[in-house]
Motif scaffolding. Structure first.
Motif, PDB file in Angstrom:
ATOM      1  N   LEU A   1      33.576  34.306  37.139  1.00 34.87           N
ATOM      2  CA  LEU A   1      34.115  33.043  36.716  1.00 34.87           C
ATOM      3  C   LEU A   1      32.936  31.935  36.732  1.00 34.87           C
ATOM      4  CD1 LEU A   1      37.809  32.604  37.734  1.00 34.87           C
ATOM      5  CD2 LEU A   1      36.856  33.357  35.558  1.00 34.87           C
TER       6      LEU A   1
ATOM      7  N   THR B   1      39.583  38.971  36.980  1.00 36.41           N
ATOM      8  CA  THR B   1      38.590  38.348  36.034  1.00 36.41           C
ATOM      9  C   THR B   1      37.629  38.862  35.478  1.00 36.41           C
ATOM     10  OG1 THR B   1      37.206  38.723  38.385  1.00 36.41           O
ATOM     11  CG2 THR B   1      38.225  36.588  38.259  1.00 36.41           C
TER      12      THR B   1
ATOM     13  N   PRO C   1      43.920  35.009  39.176  1.00 26.97           N
ATOM     14  CA  PRO C   1      42.884  35.187  38.482  1.00 26.97           C
ATOM     15  C   PRO C   1      42.643  35.105  36.958  1.00 26.97           C
ATOM     16  CG  PRO C   1      42.271  36.965  40.253  1.00 26.97           C
ATOM     17  CD  PRO C   1      44.088  36.287  40.237  1.00 26.97           C
TER      18      PRO C   1
END
Length: 526
Positions: free
Chosen positions: A228, A377, A468
């Motif tokens: 991220l 993610t 996430p």
């Protein structure tokens, strides 16, 4: 004149032959097409991620010092948490499955309670309590403690099942030779349960790779946080894809190990299951030690957030009721849509696995159910690569991600339930002229009502707790309960996070209690 002999009676019409497996494949072509579409949607994000990687440059090869530090952080957590889960889950699995002591039944159920508390919530409460008591809660050691308490139920559930069905004759032979509980555990039960324990450790490792909130709050660099950071903060998509591929390699190894160990664990089930009267009776100090060992992990993982809630009532920040209702409404609607969609897709894949014996379709169906192992993610990054050029709305990508990630949660229980339904039931229905939608509606749906409800509940609550994927894909100014708790915790405004955190905790408790009947059935055999 001789009369003609009477005509022979017409033979009765031949009874229709029951359909053979695969005979109705043409009738089920629509089902096959639907399954192919579902598998394509499930695999498209990862295929797009791989295609993007092939066009990448130096970012895929040189992770840099920061990327190497994040890789080392993830690998270190996987190894340390795996060791902690092995010790804690195996010990409590053996005690509650093969020993008898006061409170054993309730302590066996209590091992499910840590699944109700998300790791990021436990980390946030420990950070806040540490600041009050001048205790520095930060760094890898605390991350190992938090993640071990949150993930050891995976090892417990698989190990206690293995201990419950360990060979009774072998354990009886140990007793006849004067071998006590420790000797029976070390010489017989533990070697039999090693594959199941390894599978539980692999599942816990997948959760560690996926974790975002807890490691961020505790200041531990990991691949999940690095993906991220590179994508959103640094604007480095190639570097983010490089970290995502490394995370996928780790998860792929864990998935392969988990499947191999699960297949081996089925070969260890020798003899009959253990019975209650053949369990070792613990008394005195041994019984007290067993009670403490089984009580402390759920007490810490669930009791610490509840203690923090009781101590933080005076710090509770009054939030507008409308804002709180909006947060709860968004979380509930997203979770409800994800639960309905995921359970419907899981049912379709499970029915196709039963009715269409086509090897390619079987393999695609299996691979499509591996989304649960993909870190949130990584899946979010893959979906952004798919949705960006197509201009798909963020909410659509978010629901797509939920369905992809939690498909295995819904499909696993349905596969197991369908295996208990004899194939003769399907043959009888199709022999009476019913097409597959009618068989599904009249026969299977009534029999699958329980697994459908449990699967929907688990997907519902997993979606509410998920961080996430939601944090990465949510539209601008579209927060949910999990995102708001994480944001408040990051800003050290834990008083404001109290109400949304308690809502998540209550929903997590509902999901954990849904597993109690299954655990009780195992306990009856142990």
């Amino acid at each position: 004149m001789v009369a003609a002999p009477p005509a022979a009676p017409a033979p009765p019409p031949a009874a229709p032959l029951p359909p053979r497996p695969g005979q109705l494949l043409q009738d089920r072509s629509g089902l096959a097409v639907a399954v192919l579409v579902l598998c394509g949607l499930a695999l498209l994000p990862l295929l797009r991620l791989g295609g993007f990687a092939l066009t990448g440059g130096q970012g895929l090869i040189h992770l840099g010092a920061e990327g190497q530090q994040q890789l080392a952080g993830s690998l270190g957590l996987v190894l340390a948490v795996g060791l902690g889960c092995a010790l804690l889950g195996t010990t409590n699995g053996w005690l509650t499955a093969s020993c008898r002591f006061p409170g054993r039944r309730w302590l066996r159920i209590a091992q499910l309670l840590p699944m109700a508390s998300p790791a990021y919530l436990l980390a946030a409460t420990l950070v806040d309590l540490g600041s009050r008591w001048t205790l520095p809660v930060h760094g890898p050691l605390w991350a190992v403690v938090v993640l071990t308490l949150s993930t050891y139920p995976y090892v417990f559930l698989l190990s206690t099942e293995s201990f419950s069905i360990s060979g009774r004759r072998q354990l009886e032979a140990c007793r006849s030779l004067g071998v006590g509980p420790w000797g029976g555990f070390r010489r017989v039960a533990l070697p039999m349960a090693l594959p199941a324990i390894g599978a539980g450790i692999a599942l816990a490792g997948m959760e560690v790779v996926n974790e975002l909130g807890a490691v961020e709050l505790l200041g531990v660099p990991t691949l999940s946080a690095g993906i991220l950071q590179r994508w959103q903060a640094e604007g480095d998509p190639q570097g983010a894809v490089g970290l995502a591929l490394v995370a996928l390699v780790i998860v792929g190894l864990l998935v392969a190990a988990e499947r191999q160990l699960r297949s081996r664990s089925r070969c260890w089930n020798l003899g009959h299951g253990g019975e209650a009267e053949h369990s070792w009776q613990l008394a005195g100090p041994r019984a007290l030690a067993a009670q403490l060992c089984c009580l402390l992990p759920p007490l810490l993982s669930l009791g610490v957030p509840l203690l923090w809630a009781a101590m933080s009532l005076d710090q509770l920040v009054s939030q507008p009721l409308g804002d709180l209702l909006a947060l709860a409404g968004r979380s509930l609607v997203l979770a409800l849509v994800a639960a309905i969609l995921t359970v419907a897709c899981g049912l379709l894949l499970a029915i196709a696995r039963r009715w269409i014996a086509q090897p390619l379709l079987q393999r695609l169906s299996f691979v499509a159910g591996l989304g649960y192992a993909v870190p949130g993610t990584v899946l979010a990054l893959a979906l952004m690569l798919v949705g960006g050029p197509l201009g798909l709305a963020p909410l659509l990508l978010l629901v797509w991600g939920y369905g992809d990630r939690f498909l295995a949660v819904a499909k696993g229980g349905l596969d197991a339930a369908l295996e208990r339904i004899p194939p003769s039931v399907d043959e009888a229905a199709t022999g009476l002229g019913c097409r597959w939608p009618e068989v599904l509606q009249r026969v299977h749906l009534p029999l699958l009502r329980g697994p459908l409800l449990v699967g929907a509940l688990l997907v519902f609550v997993d979606t509410v707790k998920e961080l996430p994927l939601t944090f990465a894909l949510r539209p601008f100014d579209f927060d949910t309960l999990s995102v708001r708790v994480y944001q408040y915790a990051s800003d050290e405004r834990l008083g404001a996070a109290l109400v949304p955190a308690l809502l998540i905790l209550l929903l997590g408790l509902a999901a954990s209690l849904a597993l109690v009947p299954n655990l009780e059935r195992r306990g009856q055999s142990g």
